[in-house]
Design a protein around this motif. Structure first.
Motif, PDB file in Angstrom:
ATOM      1  N   LEU A  30       0.884  -0.858   0.186  1.00  0.00           N
ATOM      2  CA  LEU A  30      -0.235  -0.168   0.409  1.00  0.00           C
ATOM      3  C   LEU A  30       0.669   1.366   0.106  1.00  0.00           C
ATOM      4  N   SER A  31       2.466   1.398   0.731  1.00  0.00           N
ATOM      5  CA  SER A  31       2.916   2.581   0.840  1.00  0.00           C
ATOM      6  C   SER A  31       3.684   2.604  -0.613  1.00  0.00           C
ATOM      7  N   ARG A  32       3.554   1.535  -0.971  1.00  0.00           N
ATOM      8  CA  ARG A  32       4.708   1.567  -2.488  1.00  0.00           C
ATOM      9  C   ARG A  32       3.153   2.145  -3.739  1.00  0.00           C
ATOM     10  N   ALA A  33       2.088   1.416  -3.527  1.00  0.00           N
ATOM     11  CA  ALA A  33       0.948   2.042  -4.099  1.00  0.00           C
ATOM     12  C   ALA A  33       0.916   3.906  -4.151  1.00  0.00           C
ATOM     13  N   THR A  34       0.497   4.185  -3.044  1.00  0.00           N
ATOM     14  CA  THR A  34       0.602   5.455  -2.517  1.00  0.00           C
ATOM     15  C   THR A  34       1.357   6.349  -2.296  1.00  0.00           C
TER      16      THR A  34
END
Length: 118
Positions: free
Chosen positions: A104-108
């Motif tokens: 999630l942190s990579r995607a956002t």
């Protein structure tokens, strides 16, 4: 000269099962906790590494797993399943949670700092 295997004494640490150790851990036995860790950590770490490839993150999950085991040993109920299964489920759940959080942190991407405008 013949050699014969002498069975372990009752209560001998080498004959204790994970379920037995969990009962003692629930009573606050640090010795039982250390024995359980020694007995299970390699398998648990391998399971975590199958979900999280980064060794440092996997080590963090391993530590969190055993902290959880210590803190929640009283919740273990042998009639629901083995200690081995309970430990594996705990480790797997924590590994998945971290893996999803990392994805999630990579995607956002990075979030702006407070007080700044985007």
């Amino acid at each position: 000269m013949s050699t014969r295997r002498i069975p372990p004494l009752i209560g001998d640490a080498s004959s204790r099962t994970e379920d037995d150790l969990m009962v003692d851990i629930a009573s606050g036995s640090q010795t039982a906790f250390a024995q359980l860790y020694d007995l299970t950590c390699a398998r648990v770490f391998g399971l975590i590494l199958s979900v999280i490839e980064a060794r440092a993150s996997a080590e963090e999950v391993l530590q969190e797993t055993y902290v959880h085991i210590w803190a929640h040993a009283r919740e273990f109920a042998a009639y629901r399943g083995s200690a081995e299964t309970w430990i594996a489920e705990t480790a797997h759940r924590r590994a998945l949670e971290l893996s999803r959080a990392l994805e999630l942190s990579r995607a956002t991407g990075p979030t702006p700092e407070r007080g700044t405008t985007a």
